[in-house]
Write an enzyme that holds these catalytic residues in place. Structure first.
Site, PDB file in Angstrom:
ATOM      1  N   LEU B  22       0.989  -1.293   0.078  1.00 29.00           N
ATOM      2  CA  LEU B  22      -0.002  -0.079  -0.072  1.00 29.00           C
ATOM      3  C   LEU B  22       0.967   1.271  -0.085  1.00 29.00           C
ATOM      4  O   LEU B  22       0.672   2.170  -0.350  1.00 29.00           O
ATOM      5  CB  LEU B  22      -1.027   0.105   1.300  1.00 29.00           C
ATOM      6  CG  LEU B  22      -1.919  -0.951   1.364  1.00 29.00           C
ATOM      7  CD1 LEU B  22      -2.604  -1.016   2.591  1.00 29.00           C
ATOM      8  CD2 LEU B  22      -3.108  -0.666   0.129  1.00 29.00           C
ATOM      9  N   GLY B  23       2.010   1.002   0.574  1.00 30.49           N
ATOM     10  CA  GLY B  23       3.000   2.270   0.634  1.00 30.49           C
ATOM     11  C   GLY B  23       4.306   2.004   1.487  1.00 30.49           C
ATOM     12  O   GLY B  23       4.342   0.808   1.711  1.00 30.49           O
ATOM     13  N   GLY B  25       7.204   4.092   3.408  1.00 28.39           N
ATOM     14  CA  GLY B  25       7.829   5.370   4.116  1.00 28.39           C
ATOM     15  C   GLY B  25       8.938   5.212   4.562  1.00 28.39           C
ATOM     16  O   GLY B  25       9.913   4.177   4.366  1.00 28.39           O
ATOM     17  N   ALA B  26       9.756   6.438   5.262  1.00 29.29           N
ATOM     18  CA  ALA B  26      10.957   6.131   5.652  1.00 29.29           C
ATOM     19  C   ALA B  26      11.120   5.357   6.889  1.00 29.29           C
ATOM     20  O   ALA B  26      12.328   4.740   7.033  1.00 29.29           O
ATOM     21  CB  ALA B  26      11.258   7.601   6.486  1.00 29.29           C
ATOM     22  N   ASN B  27      10.275   4.653   7.173  1.00 29.37           N
ATOM     23  CA  ASN B  27      10.144   3.761   8.433  1.00 29.37           C
ATOM     24  C   ASN B  27       9.824   2.100   8.262  1.00 29.37           C
ATOM     25  O   ASN B  27      10.603   1.359   8.754  1.00 29.37           O
ATOM     26  CB  ASN B  27       9.087   4.427   9.470  1.00 29.37           C
ATOM     27  CG  ASN B  27       9.181   3.873  10.738  1.00 29.37           C
ATOM     28  OD1 ASN B  27      10.246   3.386  11.113  1.00 29.37           O
ATOM     29  ND2 ASN B  27       8.132   3.792  11.520  1.00 29.37           N
ATOM     30  N   LYS B  43       1.826  -3.342   8.842  1.00 28.39           N
ATOM     31  CA  LYS B  43       2.962  -2.416   8.712  1.00 28.39           C
ATOM     32  C   LYS B  43       4.140  -2.856   9.348  1.00 28.39           C
ATOM     33  O   LYS B  43       4.222  -3.474  10.425  1.00 28.39           O
ATOM     34  CB  LYS B  43       2.752  -0.938   9.389  1.00 28.39           C
ATOM     35  CG  LYS B  43       4.115  -0.069   9.413  1.00 28.39           C
ATOM     36  CD  LYS B  43       3.847   1.345   9.887  1.00 28.39           C
ATOM     37  CE  LYS B  43       4.947   2.290   9.698  1.00 28.39           C
ATOM     38  NZ  LYS B  43       4.549   3.537   9.868  1.00 28.39           N
ATOM     39  N   ASP B 129       3.689  15.029  12.584  1.00 26.01           N
ATOM     40  CA  ASP B 129       4.116  14.922  11.183  1.00 26.01           C
ATOM     41  C   ASP B 129       3.060  14.754  10.366  1.00 26.01           C
ATOM     42  O   ASP B 129       2.808  13.913   9.392  1.00 26.01           O
ATOM     43  CB  ASP B 129       5.035  13.422  11.116  1.00 26.01           C
ATOM     44  CG  ASP B 129       5.891  13.279   9.946  1.00 26.01           C
ATOM     45  OD1 ASP B 129       5.895  14.479   9.024  1.00 26.01           O
ATOM     46  OD2 ASP B 129       6.142  12.281   9.633  1.00 26.01           O
TER      47      ASP B 129
HETATM   48  N1  LIG Z   1      -3.829   1.736   7.531  1.00 28.68           N
HETATM   49  C1  LIG Z   1      -3.602   1.991   6.281  1.00 28.68           C
HETATM   50  N2  LIG Z   1      -4.487   1.836   5.351  1.00 28.68           N
HETATM   51  C2  LIG Z   1      -4.213   2.276   4.183  1.00 28.68           C
HETATM   52  N3  LIG Z   1      -3.102   2.665   3.573  1.00 28.68           N
HETATM   53  C3  LIG Z   1      -2.072   2.864   4.436  1.00 28.68           C
HETATM   54  C4  LIG Z   1      -2.210   2.632   5.974  1.00 28.68           C
HETATM   55  N4  LIG Z   1      -1.209   2.815   6.836  1.00 28.68           N
HETATM   56  C5  LIG Z   1      -0.364   3.352   5.824  1.00 28.68           C
HETATM   57  N5  LIG Z   1      -0.869   3.419   4.449  1.00 28.68           N
HETATM   58  C6  LIG Z   1      -0.100   3.887   3.214  1.00 28.68           C
HETATM   59  O1  LIG Z   1       1.229   3.534   3.539  1.00 28.68           O
HETATM   60  C7  LIG Z   1       1.998   4.543   3.385  1.00 28.68           C
HETATM   61  C8  LIG Z   1       3.243   4.652   4.243  1.00 28.68           C
HETATM   62  O2  LIG Z   1       2.713   4.444   5.504  1.00 28.68           O
HETATM   63  P1  LIG Z   1       3.408   5.041   6.923  1.00 28.68           P
HETATM   64  O3  LIG Z   1       3.300   6.787   6.636  1.00 28.68           O
HETATM   65  O4  LIG Z   1       2.701   4.484   8.049  1.00 28.68           O
HETATM   66  O5  LIG Z   1       4.818   4.838   6.679  1.00 28.68           O
HETATM   67  P2  LIG Z   1       6.092   5.433   7.370  1.00 28.68           P
HETATM   68  O6  LIG Z   1       7.512   4.704   7.430  1.00 28.68           O
HETATM   69  O7  LIG Z   1       5.815   5.842   8.913  1.00 28.68           O
HETATM   70  O8  LIG Z   1       6.386   6.908   6.488  1.00 28.68           O
HETATM   71  P3  LIG Z   1       7.049   8.250   6.794  1.00 28.68           P
HETATM   72  O9  LIG Z   1       7.884   8.483   5.717  1.00 28.68           O
HETATM   73  O10 LIG Z   1       5.723   9.157   6.714  1.00 28.68           O
HETATM   74  O11 LIG Z   1       7.309   8.234   8.274  1.00 28.68           O
HETATM   75  C9  LIG Z   1       1.081   5.846   3.752  1.00 28.68           C
HETATM   76  O12 LIG Z   1       1.492   6.793   3.218  1.00 28.68           O
HETATM   77  C10 LIG Z   1      -0.183   5.501   3.192  1.00 28.68           C
HETATM   78  O13 LIG Z   1      -0.324   5.677   1.807  1.00 28.68           O
END
Ligand SMILES: Nc1ncnc2c1ncn2[C@@H]1O[C@H](COP(=O)(O)OP(=O)(O)OP(=O)(O)O)[C@@H](O)[C@H]1O
Ligand SMILES: [Mg+2]
Lengths: 248, 365
Positions: B22-23, B25-27, B43, B129
């Site tokens: 789905l996505g 991120g940095a994390n 996640k 954030d």
């Molecule tokens: N519960 C969810 N349902 C649908 N899509 C999601 C969900 N959680 C995250 N995503 C998608 O996944 C992407 C990355 O998730 P998330 O922001 O939690 O990661 P991160 O590693 O913390 O990113 P960041 O770089 O913002 O810190 C989000 O931008 C979103 O598009």
């Protein structure tokens, strides 16, 4: 837990090349680590590269100093500096807590069931916010850094600004290498909790080599010369809890 | 993780079928998975600490705010991948669709955002954030939901995670302490930059905040004056989230009366609200591209968001953890309080030793 005057000490070296004056920076970093200071290194490159030697030296300094090394473009400098500072604090705390867990329960945080792990992490998180922090930023001011200076200055301002928001006391000092004239290293700003930007304007590029090793030594001396500022409510605490971290 | 792969939780024994990513991120990475309760979002990240902390935040927040995904399971996948499973929020990130939203949709987003923030702030937390990547919109009128609880911070602590362009301190509008005004400023920045459609140049990194403000001012000037005033109030932290949303509404001729007026204006072919270019799009401006005077309506996709500056980062990966069962049985929900107390005192006891260790070992093993 007001006796938490344990203070973490870090040195952040910002450079774009190899040292060529004075003591070997890797030796100096190893000595810093022995005295309880973590040394992180950021290599800043503009389009080009640091060169293999510069890169390898940066890695070795961080290795010897128990820290990490990143090579980034100027625009990433600020984010990288803050990330490293924070990550170093968290890793260190995590190690300590893991060691304690290991002693008491015979397991590390990762061995705990996730729900309990999440409680431990919340405590680590809180500690990290409250921990005292002293950081020396050592900036390479050799000629090749000229164009990057404005970005370096802003990154330092931004780092200091973030640290100001912490609940734990934080102090930043800035040193430049080479200094001016025949000084290999110059203290641009001694430890302070509120960085004076005007002082950073005096961080001009100087003639001379790149005395990275001497800069690390100077940073260590600075930690010793300047006592950690303690807020009045802490004044009656025994000194042993301040930053007089005894060498092992 | 690969689509088609089955993930079995080490602790819960739950099985998840990975469908697609789905996505990222940095994390960590987020995947759509199939669970025995239906589709969900998983996640995963190599750092046990990040996952554990975010889980704790979600657990606390989904009770006070319906804007966050509901947490379902937390577990480990092998020795070095840590994950939690949460409610899947279908829809698209605001960073993807923000620039194409019509005026009415933007208003709905602003309203929804303000409601979510109100609940969060009432519980004593700031989102921190806040950026278009971390907001998912769905439906028409769009409902906005928060994803990524990684930056959520109790009031009074330092902001642990932020993205420079949506960070008020980057622009010189205030500090990095978690407080309601920090989020409101981020909200104003998101709108000012049209949900990431306008990207600040990287040269700003070498400029002091005062000069960065000059660039921001150049963007603000593209907004009509009443809207600009509202944005400035938000940037300066002079209004709370709800006040900001209603001021935004008013600046667009807000309220039921306002939209009727706008609709009339639209029928007459006049200007509708903020958007000088969409008069012909009729209705209440809902179909017009979310453009301002510069009105680049054709711009579909916003540029990808900049990564967060992660000040809450990695924990050392597990060093060969075994599959040994837990010594303590899993907590029943009702026991939370006492258990927490126990943990607190245990940790408290550990810590006095910890500080001694840290001090006398000089931090190094
Ligand atoms: N519960 C969810 N349902 C649908 N899509 C999601 C969900 N959680 C995250 N995503 C998608 O996944 C992407 C990355 O998730 P998330 O922001 O939690 O990661 P991160 O590693 O913390 O990113 P960041 O770089 O913002 O810190 C989000 O931008 C979103 O598009
Ligand atoms: Mg995110």
């Amino acid at each position: 837990m007001r006796e938490q005057q344990a203070v973490m000490r870090q040195l952040l070296v910002i450079t774009d090349g190899c040292s060529n004056v004075g003591i070997d920076p890797v030796t100096a970093a190893a000595e810093a680590r022995r005295k309880g200071v973590v040394v992180n290194v950021i290599g800043v490159v503009d389009k080009g590269d640091m060169g293999r030697h510069g890169r390898e030296e940066a890695m070795s300094i961080a290795d010897a100093g128990g820290g990490m090394c990143r090579v980034v473009e100027p625009a990433q400098l600020s984010a990288t500096a803050q990330m490293m500072t924070q990550q170093t604090m968290q890793l260190t705390l995590q190690q300590v807590v893991n060691r304690e867990l290991m002693q008491v329960m015979g397991k590390s945080a990762e061995d705990l069931p996730p729900v309990e792990r999440s409680r431990v992490m919340q405590v680590v998180d809180k500690l990290e916010e409250e921990l005292g922090l002293r950081i020396v930023v050592a900036v390479d001011t050799s000629a090749s850094m000229k164009d990057k200076m404005p970005t370096v200055r802003e990154a330092i301002r931004d780092l200091a600004f973030s640290l100001q928001a912490r609940q734990g006391a934080s102090e930043v000092a800035v040193i430049a290498f080479p200094g001016s004239g025949d000084e290999p290293v110059r203290v641009v700003q001694s430890f302070t909790s509120r960085l004076d930007m005007a002082a950073l304007d005096g961080m001009w590029v100087a003639r001379g080599g790149t005395p990275t090793g001497p800069a690390i030594e100077r940073a260590m001396a600075l930690f010793e010369e300047v006592p950690f500022h303690r807020t009045s409510e802490d004044d009656d605490l025994p000194r042993a809890w301040s930053d007089e971290a005894a060498a092992p | 993780m690969q689509p088609g792969e089955w993930v079995t939780g080490k602790w819960t024994g739950e099985r998840f079928l990975v469908e697609r990513r789905l996505g990222r991120g940095a994390n960590g990475d987020v995947y759509l998975v199939r669970t025995r309760l239906g589709p969900a979002a998983l996640k995963v990240c190599p750092n046990a600490g990040d996952i554990a902390l975010e889980w704790a935040v979600l657990e606390r927040l989904h009770r006070v705010s319906g804007s966050f995904p509901k947490p379902m399971w937390i577990d480990d996948h092998g020795p070095s991948a840590f994950f939690y499973v949460m409610e899947w929020i279908p829809g698209a990130a605001l960073s993807q669709v923000g620039a194409t939203l019509g005026q009415a949709s933007v208003r709905a987003v602003v309203r929804g955002l303000a409601e979510g923030l109100k609940e969060l702030h009432a519980a004593g937390y700031a989102f921190c954030d806040l950026k278009p990547d971390n907001l998912v919109v769905h439906g028409d009128p769009p409902r906005v939901r928060f994803v990524d609880a990684g930056g959520v911070t109790p009031f009074g602590r330092s902001v642990r995670q932020f993205t420079p362009h949506y960070d008020r301190a980057f622009w010189g509008f205030g500090g990095r302490v978690a407080e309601p005004s920090y989020d409101v400023a981020a909200m104003a920045l998101m709108l000012t930059l049209r949900f990431g459609h306008w990207t600040p140049p990287s040269t700003l990194a070498g400029q002091p905040p005062q000069q960065r403000q000059a660039w921001l001012e150049s963007r603000l000037r593209k907004w009509p004056s009443p809207v600009r005033q509202v944005l400035k109030l938000g940037l300066a932290g002079q209004v709370d989230a709800a006040e900001f949303a209603s001021a935004w509404e008013r600046a667009h001729g807000g309220g039921a009366l306002g939209s009727a007026a706008v609709a009339r204006a639209g029928r007459r072919g006049g200007r509708t609200g903020v958007n000088a270019g969409n008069g012909g799009n009729g209705g209440n401006g809902g179909n017009g591209a979310y453009g301002v005077n510069a009105g680049n309506a054709s711009a579909g996709i916003a540029s990808p968001g900049a990564p967060s500056t992660r000040r809450r980062p990695a924990v050392r990966p597990a060093s060969g953890s075994s599959g040994r069962p837990a010594a303590n049985p899993r907590a029943r929900p009702g026991r939370d309080w006492t258990e927490w107390l126990m943990w607190a005192s245990l940790t408290g006891a550990l810590l006095s030793t910890t500080w001694a260790w840290m001090t006398f070992l000089g931090w190094i093993p």
